[in-house]
Write a protein that holds these residues in place. Sequence first.
Motif, mmCIF file in Angstrom:
data_model
loop_
_atom_site.group_PDB
_atom_site.id
_atom_site.type_symbol
_atom_site.label_atom_id
_atom_site.label_comp_id
_atom_site.label_asym_id
_atom_site.label_seq_id
_atom_site.Cartn_x
_atom_site.Cartn_y
_atom_site.Cartn_z
ATOM 1 N N LEU A 3 0.825 -1.199 0.000
ATOM 2 C CA LEU A 3 0.000 0.000 0.000
ATOM 3 C C LEU A 3 0.870 1.263 0.000
ATOM 4 C CD1 LEU A 3 -2.832 1.177 0.101
ATOM 5 C CD2 LEU A 3 -2.732 1.034 2.581
ATOM 6 N N GLU A 4 1.935 1.261 0.800
ATOM 7 C CA GLU A 4 2.833 2.419 0.885
ATOM 8 C C GLU A 4 3.485 2.707 -0.479
ATOM 9 O OE1 GLU A 4 6.989 3.101 3.039
ATOM 10 O OE2 GLU A 4 5.342 2.754 4.437
ATOM 11 N N GLU A 5 3.937 1.664 -1.172
ATOM 12 C CA GLU A 5 4.552 1.836 -2.488
ATOM 13 C C GLU A 5 3.537 2.349 -3.496
ATOM 14 O OE1 GLU A 5 6.148 -1.964 -3.466
ATOM 15 O OE2 GLU A 5 7.861 -1.770 -2.114
ATOM 16 N N GLN A 6 2.307 1.858 -3.398
ATOM 17 C CA GLN A 6 1.248 2.294 -4.302
ATOM 18 C C GLN A 6 0.932 3.774 -4.083
ATOM 19 O OE1 GLN A 6 -2.331 0.028 -3.908
ATOM 20 N NE2 GLN A 6 -3.075 0.597 -5.936
ATOM 21 N N GLU A 7 0.848 4.209 -2.819
ATOM 22 C CA GLU A 7 0.598 5.609 -2.512
ATOM 23 C C GLU A 7 1.728 6.485 -3.037
ATOM 24 O OE1 GLU A 7 -0.031 6.010 1.676
ATOM 25 O OE2 GLU A 7 -1.954 4.974 1.610
ATOM 26 N N GLN A 8 2.970 6.025 -2.911
ATOM 27 C CA GLN A 8 4.118 6.777 -3.399
ATOM 28 C C GLN A 8 4.051 6.907 -4.921
ATOM 29 O OE1 GLN A 8 7.938 5.071 -2.365
ATOM 30 N NE2 GLN A 8 8.629 7.068 -1.667
ATOM 31 N N ASP A 9 3.704 5.842 -5.615
ATOM 32 C CA ASP A 9 3.542 5.894 -7.073
ATOM 33 C C ASP A 9 2.436 6.864 -7.467
ATOM 34 O OD1 ASP A 9 5.590 4.115 -7.514
ATOM 35 O OD2 ASP A 9 4.274 2.380 -7.854
ATOM 36 N N ASN A 10 1.324 6.845 -6.727
ATOM 37 C CA ASN A 10 0.210 7.752 -7.010
ATOM 38 C C ASN A 10 0.647 9.206 -6.852
ATOM 39 O OD1 ASN A 10 -1.516 5.628 -7.523
ATOM 40 N ND2 ASN A 10 -2.468 5.670 -5.488
ATOM 41 N N ARG A 11 1.397 9.513 -5.780
ATOM 42 C CA ARG A 11 1.875 10.888 -5.566
ATOM 43 C C ARG A 11 2.791 11.318 -6.702
ATOM 44 N NH1 ARG A 11 2.523 9.261 0.011
ATOM 45 N NH2 ARG A 11 4.739 8.995 -0.362
ATOM 46 N N LYS A 12 3.666 10.424 -7.129
ATOM 47 C CA LYS A 12 4.597 10.724 -8.214
ATOM 48 C C LYS A 12 3.831 11.023 -9.507
ATOM 49 C CE LYS A 12 9.038 9.110 -8.190
ATOM 50 N NZ LYS A 12 10.065 8.106 -8.251
ATOM 51 N N THR A 60 7.515 17.609 -0.563
ATOM 52 C CA THR A 60 8.322 17.742 0.643
ATOM 53 C C THR A 60 9.490 16.757 0.573
ATOM 54 O OG1 THR A 60 7.072 16.066 1.844
ATOM 55 C CG2 THR A 60 6.286 18.361 2.030
ATOM 56 N N ALA A 61 10.397 16.847 1.527
ATOM 57 C CA ALA A 61 11.551 15.942 1.573
ATOM 58 C C ALA A 61 11.123 14.489 1.754
ATOM 59 C CB ALA A 61 12.498 16.360 2.688
ATOM 60 N N SER A 62 9.922 14.276 2.264
ATOM 61 C CA SER A 62 9.419 12.904 2.411
ATOM 62 C C SER A 62 8.577 12.475 1.204
ATOM 63 C CB SER A 62 8.612 12.765 3.702
ATOM 64 O OG SER A 62 7.516 13.643 3.690
ATOM 65 N N GLY A 63 8.462 13.343 0.203
ATOM 66 C CA GLY A 63 7.777 12.986 -1.032
ATOM 67 C C GLY A 63 6.309 13.367 -1.122
ATOM 68 N N LEU A 64 5.781 14.074 -0.122
ATOM 69 C CA LEU A 64 4.367 14.455 -0.148
ATOM 70 C C LEU A 64 4.150 15.647 -1.085
ATOM 71 C CD1 LEU A 64 3.601 14.258 3.666
ATOM 72 C CD2 LEU A 64 3.037 12.567 1.910
ATOM 73 N N ARG A 86 -2.460 20.914 1.094
ATOM 74 C CA ARG A 86 -2.115 19.492 1.244
ATOM 75 C C ARG A 86 -3.413 18.708 1.363
ATOM 76 N NH1 ARG A 86 -0.208 15.829 0.493
ATOM 77 N NH2 ARG A 86 -0.340 14.758 2.449
ATOM 78 N N ARG A 87 -3.946 18.299 0.206
ATOM 79 C CA ARG A 87 -5.184 17.533 0.150
ATOM 80 C C ARG A 87 -6.339 18.290 0.817
ATOM 81 N NH1 ARG A 87 -3.655 13.116 -2.548
ATOM 82 N NH2 ARG A 87 -1.667 12.180 -2.024
ATOM 83 N N ALA A 88 -6.946 17.736 1.854
ATOM 84 C CA ALA A 88 -8.149 18.322 2.440
ATOM 85 C C ALA A 88 -7.869 19.523 3.351
ATOM 86 C CB ALA A 88 -8.901 17.260 3.226
ATOM 87 N N GLN A 89 -6.648 19.687 3.786
ATOM 88 C CA GLN A 89 -6.374 20.778 4.724
ATOM 89 C C GLN A 89 -5.360 21.758 4.147
ATOM 90 O OE1 GLN A 89 -5.066 18.685 8.159
ATOM 91 N NE2 GLN A 89 -3.161 18.007 7.267
ATOM 92 N N SER A 90 -5.496 23.018 4.521
ATOM 93 C CA SER A 90 -4.557 24.044 4.086
ATOM 94 C C SER A 90 -3.848 24.603 5.312
ATOM 95 C CB SER A 90 -5.281 25.173 3.361
ATOM 96 O OG SER A 90 -5.772 24.718 2.130
ATOM 97 N N LYS A 91 -2.613 25.029 5.091
ATOM 98 C CA LYS A 91 -1.822 25.594 6.182
ATOM 99 C C LYS A 91 -1.309 26.956 5.737
ATOM 100 C CE LYS A 91 -0.119 20.997 7.183
ATOM 101 N NZ LYS A 91 -0.205 20.459 8.448
ATOM 102 N N SER A 92 -1.201 27.863 6.665
ATOM 103 C CA SER A 92 -0.693 29.196 6.378
ATOM 104 C C SER A 92 0.813 29.224 6.601
ATOM 105 C CB SER A 92 -1.388 30.195 7.313
ATOM 106 O OG SER A 92 -0.782 31.447 7.204
ATOM 107 N N GLU A 146 15.607 12.873 -4.897
ATOM 108 C CA GLU A 146 14.748 11.929 -5.605
ATOM 109 C C GLU A 146 13.292 12.022 -5.155
ATOM 110 O OE1 GLU A 146 16.531 8.106 -5.025
ATOM 111 O OE2 GLU A 146 18.237 8.580 -6.327
ATOM 112 N N LYS A 147 13.084 12.256 -3.873
ATOM 113 C CA LYS A 147 11.730 12.367 -3.346
ATOM 114 C C LYS A 147 11.086 13.700 -3.711
ATOM 115 C CE LYS A 147 12.416 9.289 0.554
ATOM 116 N NZ LYS A 147 12.465 9.172 2.013
ATOM 117 N N MET A 148 11.896 14.744 -3.872
ATOM 118 C CA MET A 148 11.346 16.055 -4.175
ATOM 119 C C MET A 148 11.164 16.311 -5.664
ATOM 120 S SD MET A 148 12.823 18.658 -1.260
ATOM 121 C CE MET A 148 14.499 18.690 -1.803
ATOM 122 N N GLN A 149 11.788 15.486 -6.511
ATOM 123 C CA GLN A 149 11.620 15.627 -7.953
ATOM 124 C C GLN A 149 10.392 14.866 -8.389
ATOM 125 O OE1 GLN A 149 15.254 14.170 -9.649
ATOM 126 N NE2 GLN A 149 16.257 16.145 -9.542
#
Length: 150
Positions: A3-12, A60-64, A86-92, A146-149
Motif C-alpha cells: 500500500l505504501e509503495e502504491q501511494e508513493q507511485d500515485n503521488r509521483k 516535501t523531503a518525504s515525497g508528499l 495538502r489535500r483536504a487541509q490548508s496551512k498558512s 529523488e523524493k522532491m523531484q
Amino acid sequence: MKLEEQEQDNRKNEAQEGEENIPERKRKMCADALGKLQREPCEDNLWECIVAFEGYPFHTASGLPFVYALKTGRNGLPTRELWINRRAQSKSLAWGSIRLAYRKARELEGEEVERPKALGDIRGISYIYPLLWKFGLIRVPEKVREKMQP
C-alpha cells in the motif's frame, strides 16, 4: 505491491501530471524569476520566485505533494502569506518564516543541507525546504532530491 509503495507511485504520477499541465507562459515566468534570483540573490528576488511559482507542484523531503497559493488581501493584492494546499487541509505560511530559512541557507551556502530542520526550527520548514532547493538556494542529498523531484 504494498500500500505504501502504491501511494508513493500515485503521488509521483499526480506531480508529473501537475507539472505537465503548467502553461508555457508560466514556465517562462518561473525561469525568468529563477534567473534573476541566481544572478542577484536577495529577498526581493526570492519573493518574485515565490510569486512566479504559485500553483506549481512541489514535494516535501518525504515525497508528499503540495502546491501553494498567495493569500489575497482586502485590496485584492497578494499578501506575503502562502496557503499550502495538502489535500483536504490548508496551512498558512508566513513570509517571515521563509525569510528566516533563506537567511540560514545563505549562511550555509555551498554546504549540503541534509534535512529541513538543518535550516532551523522554523514554522513550515517542511514546505520551505523544497522551495529553497527548487530555487537553487540549497543543495540536498541525492536520496532527498529523488523524493522532491516529480
